[in-house]
Every structure is written in structure tokens, then in C-alpha cells.
Design an enzyme around this catalytic site. Sequence first.
Site, PDB file in Angstrom:
ATOM      1  N   ASP A   1       0.837  -1.370  -0.129  1.00  0.00           N
ATOM      2  CA  ASP A   1      -0.033   0.172  -0.137  1.00  0.00           C
ATOM      3  C   ASP A   1       0.886   1.234   0.114  1.00  0.00           C
ATOM      4  O   ASP A   1       0.482   2.284   0.725  1.00  0.00           O
ATOM      5  CB  ASP A   1      -1.111   0.010   0.978  1.00  0.00           C
ATOM      6  CG  ASP A   1      -1.759  -1.125   1.493  1.00  0.00           C
ATOM      7  OD1 ASP A   1      -2.410  -1.656   0.243  1.00  0.00           O
ATOM      8  OD2 ASP A   1      -2.042  -1.931   2.347  1.00  0.00           O
TER       9      ASP A   1
ATOM     10  N   LYS B   1       2.260   2.023  -4.926  1.00  0.00           N
ATOM     11  CA  LYS B   1       2.732   1.469  -6.430  1.00  0.00           C
ATOM     12  C   LYS B   1       1.596   1.679  -7.494  1.00  0.00           C
ATOM     13  O   LYS B   1       2.344   2.017  -8.592  1.00  0.00           O
ATOM     14  CB  LYS B   1       3.006  -0.021  -6.160  1.00  0.00           C
ATOM     15  CG  LYS B   1       4.143  -0.256  -4.956  1.00  0.00           C
ATOM     16  CD  LYS B   1       4.409  -1.711  -4.968  1.00  0.00           C
ATOM     17  CE  LYS B   1       3.229  -2.622  -4.344  1.00  0.00           C
ATOM     18  NZ  LYS B   1       2.706  -2.028  -3.206  1.00  0.00           N
TER      19      LYS B   1
ATOM     20  N   GLY C   1      -4.175  -4.583  -4.001  1.00  0.00           N
ATOM     21  CA  GLY C   1      -5.490  -3.583  -4.265  1.00  0.00           C
ATOM     22  C   GLY C   1      -4.646  -2.216  -4.888  1.00  0.00           C
ATOM     23  O   GLY C   1      -4.320  -1.343  -3.986  1.00  0.00           O
ATOM     24  N   HIS C   2      -4.670  -2.109  -6.154  1.00  0.00           N
ATOM     25  CA  HIS C   2      -3.714  -0.864  -6.550  1.00  0.00           C
ATOM     26  C   HIS C   2      -4.844   0.144  -7.248  1.00  0.00           C
ATOM     27  O   HIS C   2      -5.665   0.082  -7.796  1.00  0.00           O
ATOM     28  CB  HIS C   2      -3.078  -1.345  -7.897  1.00  0.00           C
ATOM     29  CG  HIS C   2      -1.903  -2.159  -7.479  1.00  0.00           C
ATOM     30  ND1 HIS C   2      -1.082  -2.757  -8.154  1.00  0.00           N
ATOM     31  CD2 HIS C   2      -1.196  -2.228  -6.283  1.00  0.00           C
ATOM     32  CE1 HIS C   2      -0.078  -3.550  -7.612  1.00  0.00           C
ATOM     33  NE2 HIS C   2      -0.092  -3.159  -6.143  1.00  0.00           N
TER      34      HIS C   2
ATOM     35  N   GLN D   1       2.460  -5.766  -2.971  1.00  0.00           N
ATOM     36  CA  GLN D   1       2.542  -6.065  -1.512  1.00  0.00           C
ATOM     37  C   GLN D   1       3.993  -5.259  -1.396  1.00  0.00           C
ATOM     38  O   GLN D   1       4.223  -4.442  -2.321  1.00  0.00           O
ATOM     39  CB  GLN D   1       2.521  -7.581  -0.961  1.00  0.00           C
ATOM     40  CG  GLN D   1       1.425  -7.993  -0.996  1.00  0.00           C
ATOM     41  CD  GLN D   1       0.751  -8.615  -2.058  1.00  0.00           C
ATOM     42  OE1 GLN D   1       1.638  -9.283  -2.965  1.00  0.00           O
ATOM     43  NE2 GLN D   1      -0.425  -8.383  -2.481  1.00  0.00           N
TER      44      GLN D   1
HETATM   45  P1  IMP Z   1      -2.224 -12.565   2.070  1.00  0.00           P
HETATM   46  O1  IMP Z   1      -1.423 -12.207   1.049  1.00  0.00           O
HETATM   47  O2  IMP Z   1      -3.764 -12.635   1.743  1.00  0.00           O
HETATM   48  O3  IMP Z   1      -2.103 -14.154   2.367  1.00  0.00           O
HETATM   49  O4  IMP Z   1      -2.181 -11.870   3.455  1.00  0.00           O
HETATM   50  C1  IMP Z   1      -1.080 -12.186   4.144  1.00  0.00           C
HETATM   51  C2  IMP Z   1      -0.601 -10.803   4.788  1.00  0.00           C
HETATM   52  O5  IMP Z   1      -0.322  -9.980   3.751  1.00  0.00           O
HETATM   53  C3  IMP Z   1      -1.814  -9.980   5.361  1.00  0.00           C
HETATM   54  O6  IMP Z   1      -1.182  -9.140   6.569  1.00  0.00           O
HETATM   55  C4  IMP Z   1      -2.272  -9.080   4.287  1.00  0.00           C
HETATM   56  O7  IMP Z   1      -3.149  -8.138   5.145  1.00  0.00           O
HETATM   57  C5  IMP Z   1      -1.229  -8.445   3.605  1.00  0.00           C
HETATM   58  N1  IMP Z   1      -1.294  -8.254   2.412  1.00  0.00           N
HETATM   59  C6  IMP Z   1      -1.622  -9.020   1.225  1.00  0.00           C
HETATM   60  N2  IMP Z   1      -1.774  -8.344   0.084  1.00  0.00           N
HETATM   61  C7  IMP Z   1      -1.611  -7.047   0.437  1.00  0.00           C
HETATM   62  C8  IMP Z   1      -1.809  -5.780  -0.190  1.00  0.00           C
HETATM   63  O8  IMP Z   1      -1.510  -5.702  -1.257  1.00  0.00           O
HETATM   64  N3  IMP Z   1      -1.458  -4.623   0.484  1.00  0.00           N
HETATM   65  C9  IMP Z   1      -1.208  -4.665   1.823  1.00  0.00           C
HETATM   66  N4  IMP Z   1      -1.283  -5.842   2.490  1.00  0.00           N
HETATM   67  C10 IMP Z   1      -1.253  -6.895   1.995  1.00  0.00           C
HETATM   68 MG    MG Z   2      -2.786  -1.773  -1.927  1.00  0.00          MG
END
Ligand code: IMP
Ligand code: MG
Length: 426
Positions: free
Chosen positions: A18, A21, A45-46, A226
Site C-alpha cells: 500500500d 505503487k 489492491g492498486h 505488496q
Molecule cells: P495474504 O496475501 O492474503 O495471504 O495476506 C497475508 C498478509 O499480507 C496479511 O497481513 C495481508 O493484510 C497482507 N497483504 C496482502 N496483500 C496486501 C496488499 O496488497 N497490501 C497490503 N497488505 C497486503
Molecule cells: Mg494496496
Amino acid sequence: MFGPKRQCVVVVGAQWGDEGKGKIVDVIAERADLVVRYQGGANAGHTVVKGDEEFILHQIPSGILHEGTRCLIGNGVVLDPETMLREMEELAARGVSIDGRFRISDRAHLVLPYHKLLDQASERQQKIGTTGRGIGPAYEDKIGRRGIRVGDLRNIDRACHLVVERTARANRVLAMLEVEERASEAEHVALVERLAPRLLPLTVDAGRTTWDALRAGQRVLLEGAQGALLDVDHGTYPYVTSSNTTAGGAAVGAGIGPTAIDVVLGVVKAYTTRVGNGPLPTEADEARGEQLRTLGAEFGATTGRPRRCGWFDAVVVRYAARVNGLTHLAVTKLDVLDTLAEIPVCTGYRVGGAPSDDVPADADALGCVEPVYEVLEGWQRPTQGARRLADLPPQARAYLDRLQDLAETPIAYVSVGTRRDQIIGM
Ligand code: IMP
Ligand code: MG
């Protein structure tokens, strides 16, 4: 970013995701021929603002909003086909034509509904705070050699047979996890049959496509999702996502060699946020955290969860610079700090009273470090209209100078708002 010896640029998050990017990719993609997503899935989530319109993309690369740019989903991505198809329809409905310029790797693994059930079930036991999008279970299946890949849809009988077997297996795991829900074999077969004709026309050997573009002298942007501290190897394990978010993952996940990469741009917020569980050394107290959350509209683009907010952590960014080999930084959301009189910045940690510059492997140990803060003077003036460095108040420039020194990486961009033009190139 692109130039004579800068043909292949990777954009990575250098904090906990977040960082903005999506916007940086959108700005750079204007001059790119090809944009490739190389890891993660619909957990991303972009958020990108085009004119007065906001687009939130989870699965399709943010570069898609430039009509002259081709976009690719690489082999390293776990592809959520339903999210992808929904985004394709939404883009079309909102007047963004993607015909002929969007392709997916036949080696990318599919995220199927049973992966989401497994993700939600395992969250009840081990509270990572995942997005619930099936990411962990899909990568588990990939590494466990029982994944189903996009290219498997070419042989539909075999794909249906596989999906029945995998659904049955998922149900056995769900029973073991003592949850009630079960995945339906019939629904999975129907889904796979429905997906094949939609996905197959889009499939390519993505590594080959990327290679061909580079050989033809085109500009290639590799779009990360991420952030470094969520990397499965380098992040705050086990509070991480299940892929390599760092720049090395870009080569593997796009299907090219590391020598093809010329520039690694790390995106950081001017402060820090994290969504989900796990350590966050510079997390602000409740009142200041709430203030940052409100000013920065810090709510997850995928899950809507409030993000945890805190101050810029130079230990984390130096670490991210090292494990990614960052050549440049982009600092985003500087304008969020416009009203603050004082801005703390963490310059180092103390562990048991002694100074430390390490990000420990153990998440609990990182949770116990004591951040050392330096308090910088705020500028208390709006910066959203700045388009050149000289337009920024002196305190804002001093703030950026300090971040750059602490990060030991030159700043190439500063973003001062959500719109495309709200950016300063340095
Ligand atoms: P997962 O990727 O859904 O398995 O989540 C694992 C961890 O990564 C959790 O803490 C999520 O909140 C975090 N996470 C996954 N994708 C994002 C992202 O795009 N932005 C911020 N945090 C993320
Ligand atoms: Mg995001």
C-alpha cells in the site's frame, strides 16, 4: 525512469504494501511498452486515479489504464480468474479498451474457490490477518506440486479430473480444520469448463513475450505487489504473504534472468502503514494513528480494513533497499503530512539498550525493538500543487533530504496527491 541503459524497470513496495505503487506504475507505464505483474494475486489492491475516475485493480496490472501499453500476467502470479474477468468487464464498461493488449502466462497457477475456503479456515487457527483471497493455499498447492495452471485448461478432460481430485482433497483438509463449509466438485467442474474458452485465447509464454519485447528494444516495467516486509523470505514471517515480493521475485515471476533488470525503484510512503497482523515498530499511539489514518484515507483497497499507521522507519527502508538492491526511491503521500507541526522519523532501533540497525528474523523480536526517533519540523502548508522540487516548502525538502540520507538511496519521484499530474520528478 526509462533511458538508454534503462530498458527494464522493476517497481517494488519497500514497506508493508500500500505504498502507492499503483499510482507510480501508472505514471511510469505511460512510457512503457509492456507492463508485467510477476507475483501475488487478487490480494493486491492498486488504486489509480485517471482524470476524475478512480480505478481499483486487484488482478490486472495497473498499466492497463494506458491504452498504448500491453499488459501481462506472469508465471509467478496466482491468478484469480473470476476477479480478472470481472475487472476486464468493468474496464470495458468504463471505456478502457483492452482488446489485444492483455495476456496471461500459461504457467500461472489458478486460484479456485476451494483455495478461498481453505484460506478462511486456516485464518481461524493462525491469525495472520490475510485478505482471504486464497493466496496462501494457492501457493501451497504450487509448491506442493498439485496446483492447476492456466495452461492445464487446454486439456479440459484432464483439467476437470484434476479439479475433482483437488476439491476432494480440499474438503478433507477443511474437515481436518473442523470447519463446516465444503467445496462443491460440480461447481468447480462447471467453473473450469466456463473458464477455458475465456482464458485460453489470452494465454502466452509470458517469459518469451517479455524477452521478445526486451530484445526488440522495448521498455518493460515489472509491477510488484505488496511490500518487502511481506515477502515470504525477507518479511516478518509468519505475518507475510506467500510470495517473493522483492526484486529477485520479479525475474523469476516474469520469466526473465536477473541480468535483464536495469532499475529497481522502491516505493515508500512518507510515513508507514500496515494492514493485517504482525509487528510494526513505529506504530503511532491511538490518537496520532487515527489522525494519519484520516488524513491519508488509510483503509485497505481489497478488504476495507483500517490500516495501522505510524512513522517513517528508516531501518525498514534500509533493509528493503538492501534485499531489493534498490537503485531509486519514490516517496508517496507527502501531502498527507502537510498539516503536522512535527514529524517523528525513526532513524534506528535500540535492543536491550544497545543501538541496532537489524531487522531480526523473529517477528516477536521485531515487535520488541525500541525505535529511536528524530523529530523533524513540519511545513504546515499545502503541497498538492507542487510540480517541481522548488515548489515545496523548505521543511518539506529537508524532510525528503533526511529520508534520502537515512535510506541511503536517491529519491527519483515524490507524489503529492492521487492524480497523475501530482508528481515531482527529481
Ligand atoms: P495474504 O496475501 O492474503 O495471504 O495476506 C497475508 C498478509 O499480507 C496479511 O497481513 C495481508 O493484510 C497482507 N497483504 C496482502 N496483500 C496486501 C496488499 O496488497 N497490501 C497490503 N497488505 C497486503
Ligand atoms: Mg494496496
